[in-house]
Design an enzyme around this catalytic site. Structure first.
Site, mmCIF file in Angstrom:
data_model
loop_
_atom_site.group_PDB
_atom_site.id
_atom_site.type_symbol
_atom_site.label_atom_id
_atom_site.label_comp_id
_atom_site.label_asym_id
_atom_site.label_seq_id
_atom_site.Cartn_x
_atom_site.Cartn_y
_atom_site.Cartn_z
ATOM 1 N NE ARG A 92 7.459 0.790 4.706
ATOM 2 C CZ ARG A 92 6.228 0.297 4.755
ATOM 3 N NH1 ARG A 92 6.001 -0.950 4.425
ATOM 4 N NH2 ARG A 92 5.231 1.039 5.147
ATOM 5 C CE LYS A 146 25.947 -5.250 -9.736
ATOM 6 N NZ LYS A 146 26.335 -4.358 -10.848
ATOM 7 N NE ARG A 187 -1.509 -2.280 2.942
ATOM 8 C CZ ARG A 187 -1.578 -3.576 2.661
ATOM 9 N NH1 ARG A 187 -2.625 -4.054 2.064
ATOM 10 N NH2 ARG A 187 -0.611 -4.399 2.998
ATOM 11 C CB THR A 188 3.495 2.502 2.285
ATOM 12 O OG1 THR A 188 2.747 2.085 3.424
ATOM 13 C CG2 THR A 188 4.155 3.831 2.582
ATOM 14 C CG HIS A 217 4.105 4.064 8.611
ATOM 15 N ND1 HIS A 217 4.153 4.939 7.548
ATOM 16 C CD2 HIS A 217 3.686 2.873 8.090
ATOM 17 C CE1 HIS A 217 3.792 4.294 6.442
ATOM 18 N NE2 HIS A 217 3.500 3.042 6.753
#
Ligand code: NCD
Length: 299
Positions: A87, A65, A37-38, A117
């Site tokens: 996030r 890497k 969703r976010t 959040h």
């Protein structure tokens, strides 16, 4: 922010869901943790504001890497981006990134560890306001479940207190409550039935098993028996109480399907409103505080 989001909700109801407010701006979705969703509502919000948005897939980027986080960020900065949506599994990650990129780059926290959040909390406040009106002082709101690991709950408590909510209750077994919960201006209940009595809003939380270390619960079955929201239990709340959940929902663990899909549930409305709230935040952060008339004129 909530008032500005109201204007964008009107844009999102039009046939052409787009305004040119952020034309020429480049935004990067930088998700180091899973999201449905976010990430997608930030992307849609950026597109509806006419910004260009890049989605960096961390698992296929050079981070895998061995490139350090700061090197990755500095490369994105060299591409002349304007905003990072971040996030990350570590609390404080967005703050760290903001402190280490060029000052003209805006950084939005889309969830950091257990810490916060904020955009989720704001879309939740928007959802409450749309259903229950602007006066939070008369509302009783209960947050139920795994508060210990929930960045969503921390931000919701902050937002509810900022809006002077009448009573903020938290309901959870002792093992799923943060030790500093008493300092957060909430009323604590360990029993679901008494905790949701006469509340106007019930916010359910997912058991965040990926963040749990050691056995905090006897079993999911036992948790559901004691804390799962069923239609029968919901009767203790007010007749017009709404049921919310930030998603992802785990049916049969914290919530019964009949409740999640029932007429009191506003869970999918939260997702829809997330677009308008994120449009408001992005346009305001990128230096534009659009007036409603301006948004309307540009439609
Ligand atoms: C939440 C999150 O990632 O913090 N989900 C979301 O952003 N809508 C809650 C969760 O994962 O349970």
């Amino acid at each position: 922010i909530l008032d500005t989001a109201e204007s964008f909700a009107n844009v999102n109801e039009q046939r052409v869901k787009k305004v040119p407010l952020l034309r020429g701006k480049t935004i990067v979705n930088l998700f180091f943790e899973a999201s449905t969703r976010t990430r997608t509502t930030f992307e849609l919000a950026a597109k509806r504001l006419s910004a260009d948005i890049l989605n960096i897939n961390i698992s296929t980027s050079s981070t895998s890497k061995g490139e350090s986080l700061l090197d990755t960020l500095h490369n994105l900065q060299a591409m002349l981006c304007d905003m990072f949506i971040v996030r990350h599994g570590d609390s404080g990650a967005a703050h760290f990134i903001a402190a280490n990129v060029a000052p003209h780059i805006s950084v939005i926290n889309a969830g950091d560890g257990r810490h916060a959040h904020p955009t989720q909390a704001m879309l939740d406040m928007f959802t409450i306001r749309r259903n229950k009106g602007h006066d939070f002082g008369k509302l009783r709101v209960a947050i139920v479940g795994d508060l210990l690991h929930s960045r969503v709950a921390r931000s919701q408590i902050h937002a509810l207190n900022t809006l002077n909510t009448g009573q903020v209750r938290v309901i959870a077994p002792k093992t799923l409550l943060p030790t500093d919960i008493e300092d957060m201006g909430v009323t604590v209940f360990n029993d679901l039935q008494s905790g949701i009595r006469d509340v106007d809003v019930i916010i359910m939380l997912r058991l965040q098993k990926e963040r749990m270390q050691g056995a905090l619960l006897p079993s999911e079955h036992e948790y559901y028996r004691l804390y799962g929201l069923t239609e029968e239990r919901l009767r203790a709340a007010r007749d017009d109480a709404i049921v919310m959940h930030p998603g992802p929902i785990n049916r049969g663990v914290e919530i019964e399907s009949r409740v999640a899909d029932g007429k009191r549930s506003v869970i999918l409305d939260q997702v829809t409103y997330g677009i308008s709230v994120r449009m408001a935040i992005m346009s305001m952060v990128l230096g534009r505080q659009p007036e409603q008339t301006e948004i309307e004129a540009q439609r």
